[in-house]
Enzyme design. Structure first.
Site, PDB file in Angstrom:
ATOM      1  N   GLU A   1      -4.857  -4.843  10.769  1.00  0.00           N
ATOM      2  CA  GLU A   1      -3.826  -3.820  10.932  1.00  0.00           C
ATOM      3  C   GLU A   1      -4.073  -3.060  12.229  1.00  0.00           C
ATOM      4  OE1 GLU A   1      -2.040  -2.672   6.817  1.00  0.00           O
ATOM      5  OE2 GLU A   1      -3.701  -1.349   7.264  1.00  0.00           O
TER       6      GLU A   1
ATOM      7  N   SER B   1       3.949  -1.927  10.261  1.00  0.00           N
ATOM      8  CA  SER B   1       5.416  -1.969  10.376  1.00  0.00           C
ATOM      9  C   SER B   1       6.015  -3.324   9.990  1.00  0.00           C
ATOM     10  CB  SER B   1       5.854  -1.554  11.789  1.00  0.00           C
ATOM     11  OG  SER B   1       5.433  -0.225  12.068  1.00  0.00           O
TER      12      SER B   1
ATOM     13  N   GLU C   1      -6.623   4.616   8.072  1.00  0.00           N
ATOM     14  CA  GLU C   1      -6.439   6.041   7.761  1.00  0.00           C
ATOM     15  C   GLU C   1      -7.713   6.617   7.145  1.00  0.00           C
ATOM     16  OE1 GLU C   1      -2.759   5.456   5.612  1.00  0.00           O
ATOM     17  OE2 GLU C   1      -1.856   4.860   7.515  1.00  0.00           O
TER      18      GLU C   1
ATOM     19  N   ASN D   1       0.867  -1.177   0.000  1.00  0.00           N
ATOM     20  CA  ASN D   1       0.000   0.000   0.000  1.00  0.00           C
ATOM     21  C   ASN D   1       0.905   1.228   0.000  1.00  0.00           C
ATOM     22  OD1 ASN D   1      -1.772   2.056   0.511  1.00  0.00           O
ATOM     23  ND2 ASN D   1      -2.389   1.348   2.554  1.00  0.00           N
TER      24      ASN D   1
ATOM     25  N   LYS E   1       0.134   4.270  -0.239  1.00  0.00           N
ATOM     26  CA  LYS E   1      -0.475   5.444   0.399  1.00  0.00           C
ATOM     27  C   LYS E   1      -0.251   6.684  -0.493  1.00  0.00           C
ATOM     28  CE  LYS E   1      -0.099   3.151   4.807  1.00  0.00           C
ATOM     29  NZ  LYS E   1       0.070   3.244   6.264  1.00  0.00           N
TER      30      LYS E   1
ATOM     31  N   GLY F   1       3.039   2.496  10.753  1.00  0.00           N
ATOM     32  CA  GLY F   1       3.965   3.608  10.557  1.00  0.00           C
ATOM     33  C   GLY F   1       4.703   4.026  11.814  1.00  0.00           C
TER      34      GLY F   1
ATOM     35  N   HIS G   1      -9.368   1.010   5.230  1.00  0.00           N
ATOM     36  CA  HIS G   1      -8.071   1.237   5.879  1.00  0.00           C
ATOM     37  C   HIS G   1      -8.272   2.181   7.072  1.00  0.00           C
ATOM     38  CE1 HIS G   1      -3.963   2.468   6.603  1.00  0.00           C
ATOM     39  NE2 HIS G   1      -3.603   1.372   5.961  1.00  0.00           N
TER      40      HIS G   1
HETATM   41  P1  13P Z   1       3.352   0.496   7.622  1.00  0.00           P
HETATM   42  O1  13P Z   1       3.874  -0.777   7.034  1.00  0.00           O
HETATM   43  O2  13P Z   1       4.033   1.728   7.122  1.00  0.00           O
HETATM   44  O3  13P Z   1       3.262   0.437   9.120  1.00  0.00           O
HETATM   45  O4  13P Z   1       1.825   0.645   7.094  1.00  0.00           O
HETATM   46  C1  13P Z   1       0.953  -0.419   7.220  1.00  0.00           C
HETATM   47  C2  13P Z   1      -0.292  -0.094   6.487  1.00  0.00           C
HETATM   48  O5  13P Z   1      -1.057   0.740   6.881  1.00  0.00           O
HETATM   49  C3  13P Z   1      -0.548  -0.821   5.228  1.00  0.00           C
HETATM   50  O6  13P Z   1      -1.834  -0.606   4.779  1.00  0.00           O
END
Ligand code: 13P
Length: 252
Positions: free
Chosen positions: A168, A214, A98, A11, A13, A174, A96
């Site tokens: 997640e 992560s 976010e 992803n 982002k 992150g 997601h």
């Molecule tokens: P990270 O791997 O940067 O922690 O992000 C995970 C994520 O949100 C994937 O959709």
């Protein structure tokens, strides 16, 4: 026990301009030729059509990071499922954290997107996960259970063949903090048991459940070795071909 093919998805982002996206995709395509797992990359919307040219005819699947819950019309700023199909997308990330936290997406909205995707034969990676506050209050299982129940409302067992679930934990995204393999597997197991209750044992055994938060080359092997962890949804480490490929290659 059912054998589930491992599924590694990147992803991206809100990162990478089109030219950068194209060169990252090129490196991934080249390095993932012998992959033992399913591989997907989800660039930003505006880079999708150029990245499609790179992944076409390869084993790398093109994904999108979101889509509208309506087919067309007066929805300023949204991207429709037909637009995604038009540029060659075959899987979309829905729900997601976010989107949930920063853009107020509710379980009901997420459910409507999942139902639309399935109706239109689009594959879905459906994300669930608790916040740190919820985990510390001992509510992780309850939160995830409710997200799964509400997100999959009115989805039949047969239709679930379009769906992959991604667990997640918000506190691990992150932040560099990963859930321990055991903590992650415990939640994956809860999800699988819930699917058995809601649908059937057969379906629960077939469901691919990715872990995200992560994931890095250093921890991917241990996470993927857990009984209920069938893949990874990778953020930061999917932006560097070397790291993403190392995660892919940790699947033997
Ligand atoms: P990270 O791997 O940067 O922690 O992000 C995970 C994520 O949100 C994937 O959709």
């Amino acid at each position: 026990m059912a054998t589930r093919k491992k599924y590694i998805a990147g992803n991206w982002k809100m990162n990478k301009l089109t030219a950068e996206a194209v060169s990252l995709a090129e490196e991934i395509v080249e390095g993932a030729k012998e992959a033992k797992c399913k591989v997907m990359i989800a660039p930003p919307f505006v880079a999708l059509s150029e990245v499609k040219k790179i992944v076409k005819g390869t084993n790398v699947i093109l994904g999108a990071q979101n889509m509208a819950n309506e087919k067309s019309g007066a929805h300023t700023g949204e991207v429709s499922i037909d637009m995604l199909k038009d540029v060659g997308v075959s899987v979309v990330i829905i729900g997601h954290s976010e989107r949930r936290i920063l853009y107020g997406e509710t379980d009901a909205l997420i459910n409507s997107k999942i139902l639309l995707a399935i109706k239109e034969k689009m594959n879905v990676i459906f994300c669930v996960g608790e916040t740190l506050e919820e985990r510390e209050a001992g509510k992780a299982f309850e939160v995830v259970t409710n997200q799964v129940i509400n997100g999959l409302k009115d989805v039949t067992e047969k239709e679930l063949s379009f769906v992959t679930i991604a667990y997640e934990p918000v506190w691990a995204i992150g932040t560099g903090k990963t859930a321990t393999e055991k903590d992650a597997d415990d939640v994956h197991k809860i999800i699988r048991e819930l699917l058995e209750k809601l649908y059937s044992k057969e379906l629960a055994q077939k469901m691919v459940i990715q872990y995200g938060g992560s994931v890095k080359p250093e921890n991917a092997g241990a996470l993927l070795a857990m009984e209920n962890i069938d893949g990874a949804l990778v953020g930061g480490a999917s932006l560097k071909a070397e790291q993403f490929l190392a995660i892919i290659n940790s699947v033997k």
